[in-house]
Design a protein around this motif. Sequence first.
Motif, PDB file in Angstrom:
ATOM      1  N   UNK A 285      -8.566  28.622  41.886  1.00 22.53           N
ATOM      2  CA  UNK A 285      -7.364  27.168  42.099  1.00 22.53           C
ATOM      3  C   UNK A 285      -6.574  27.322  41.348  1.00 22.53           C
ATOM      4  N   UNK A 286      -6.880  26.638  40.079  1.00 19.28           N
ATOM      5  CA  UNK A 286      -6.132  26.258  39.350  1.00 19.28           C
ATOM      6  C   UNK A 286      -4.741  27.548  39.012  1.00 19.28           C
ATOM      7  N   UNK A 287      -5.063  28.546  39.025  1.00 17.03           N
ATOM      8  CA  UNK A 287      -4.367  29.246  39.085  1.00 17.03           C
ATOM      9  C   UNK A 287      -3.401  29.806  39.674  1.00 17.03           C
ATOM     10  N   UNK A 288      -3.557  29.779  41.599  1.00 20.77           N
ATOM     11  CA  UNK A 288      -2.770  29.984  42.248  1.00 20.77           C
ATOM     12  C   UNK A 288      -1.763  28.660  42.193  1.00 20.77           C
ATOM     13  N   UNK A 289      -2.525  27.637  42.072  1.00 20.12           N
ATOM     14  CA  UNK A 289      -1.936  26.408  41.542  1.00 20.12           C
ATOM     15  C   UNK A 289      -0.108  26.755  40.841  1.00 20.12           C
ATOM     16  N   UNK A 290      -1.017  27.330  39.494  1.00 23.56           N
ATOM     17  CA  UNK A 290       0.100  27.205  39.063  1.00 23.56           C
ATOM     18  C   UNK A 290       1.147  28.187  39.045  1.00 23.56           C
ATOM     19  N   UNK A 291       1.230  28.896  39.862  1.00 19.93           N
ATOM     20  CA  UNK A 291       2.129  30.046  40.295  1.00 19.93           C
ATOM     21  C   UNK A 291       2.419  30.068  41.686  1.00 19.93           C
ATOM     22  N   UNK A 292       2.195  28.655  41.635  1.00 24.73           N
ATOM     23  CA  UNK A 292       3.197  27.498  41.996  1.00 24.73           C
ATOM     24  C   UNK A 292       4.172  27.561  41.812  1.00 24.73           C
ATOM     25  N   UNK A 293       4.273  27.011  40.734  1.00 23.94           N
ATOM     26  CA  UNK A 293       4.540  25.759  40.015  1.00 23.94           C
ATOM     27  C   UNK A 293       5.965  26.763  38.932  1.00 23.94           C
ATOM     28  N   UNK A 294       5.006  27.939  37.824  1.00 20.63           N
ATOM     29  CA  UNK A 294       5.353  28.786  36.761  1.00 20.63           C
ATOM     30  C   UNK A 294       6.202  30.232  37.661  1.00 20.63           C
ATOM     31  N   UNK A 295       6.543  30.252  36.871  1.00 22.90           N
ATOM     32  CA  UNK A 295       7.318  32.141  37.073  1.00 22.90           C
ATOM     33  C   UNK A 295       6.347  33.474  36.881  1.00 22.90           C
ATOM     34  N   UNK A 296       5.451  33.403  37.267  1.00 21.09           N
ATOM     35  CA  UNK A 296       4.298  34.240  36.826  1.00 21.09           C
ATOM     36  C   UNK A 296       3.745  35.482  38.117  1.00 21.09           C
TER      37      UNK A 296
END
Length: 306
Positions: free
Chosen positions: A295-306
């Motif tokens: 969940x945290x990584x999915x959220x991060x992928x929306x915010x960060x260019x990963x």
Amino acid sequence: MEISIVIVEQLLQMAIILLFGFILVKFDFLKSTGSQQLANIVTKFVIPIVLMLSFQRDYDGNQLILLGTALLGSLLIVLSRIIVAHILIKKKLKIDRYAVVFSNTAFMGIPIILPLLGYEGIFYLSMYIVTSGIAQFTYGIWILSEGKHPMTLRNVLTNPASIGAFIGFILYIIRIPLPPILYNGLDTIAGLSSPLGMILLGGYLARSRFKEIFLIKHNYWVVCIRLIIAPLVGLLILWLSPITDSSVLLVLTIANCTPTAVNTALFSQIYGGDYEYGARIIILASIFSIITMPLIISLSSLVLPI
């Protein structure tokens, strides 16, 4: 989404190994002394070898700059954890503070990052592991011992994580590759990191009382800070930071949301504290990380260019 699937698959594979460790202890094939020996082997030898091998690559000035950005991000995340723990955890709850600040990055981060980015990812992850390792052997021991073991420069330079990374970095700078036979042998040893770590966690679970793991409300508060609040603060920091490389950001994102460090139990036993309570927090955080990490990584992928 693909990253989340890979992470879930890795976590489930690790859960199988954890179950194996649980069975070994339940049927008395692995005793407490054996677990302690395994923990020492992993911490003092296997993880430093993993870090050293991560530097076995062709010298690249651009990668060296990216390594510096990984170090910057690692420092910011660890410092944010200390601040979060200071604000949300009472001073007397020293094990809770340790559990919030320090994560199981080596045991759980390495097997997730390797299939995604290979040793290039471990190259960047080494900065987080070294930063966290130095903090554990200084600030971590200091809080667990309630100031009886002061923070010293010697602890910064001589902890296993620093030694492994330092040797690897020197070989990288002077551009000396290891002979293939030596590299392959050490690489096989490095591969033991995750299996042994999960076997240890399974042993902790087998020795814990399930009632005290799942039926005490305070445990959930500590795990909530560790798995949700602290990673969200870390995500905000990464978003505000000048780091733009996708590989570095992905590595730091994964490191940011790994569960509580195994050393929460090991160091509590050595430097004073309730070893069994630390183990219960580790187990609970590890179980819920199967849900929170994707969940945290999915959220991060929306915010960060990963």
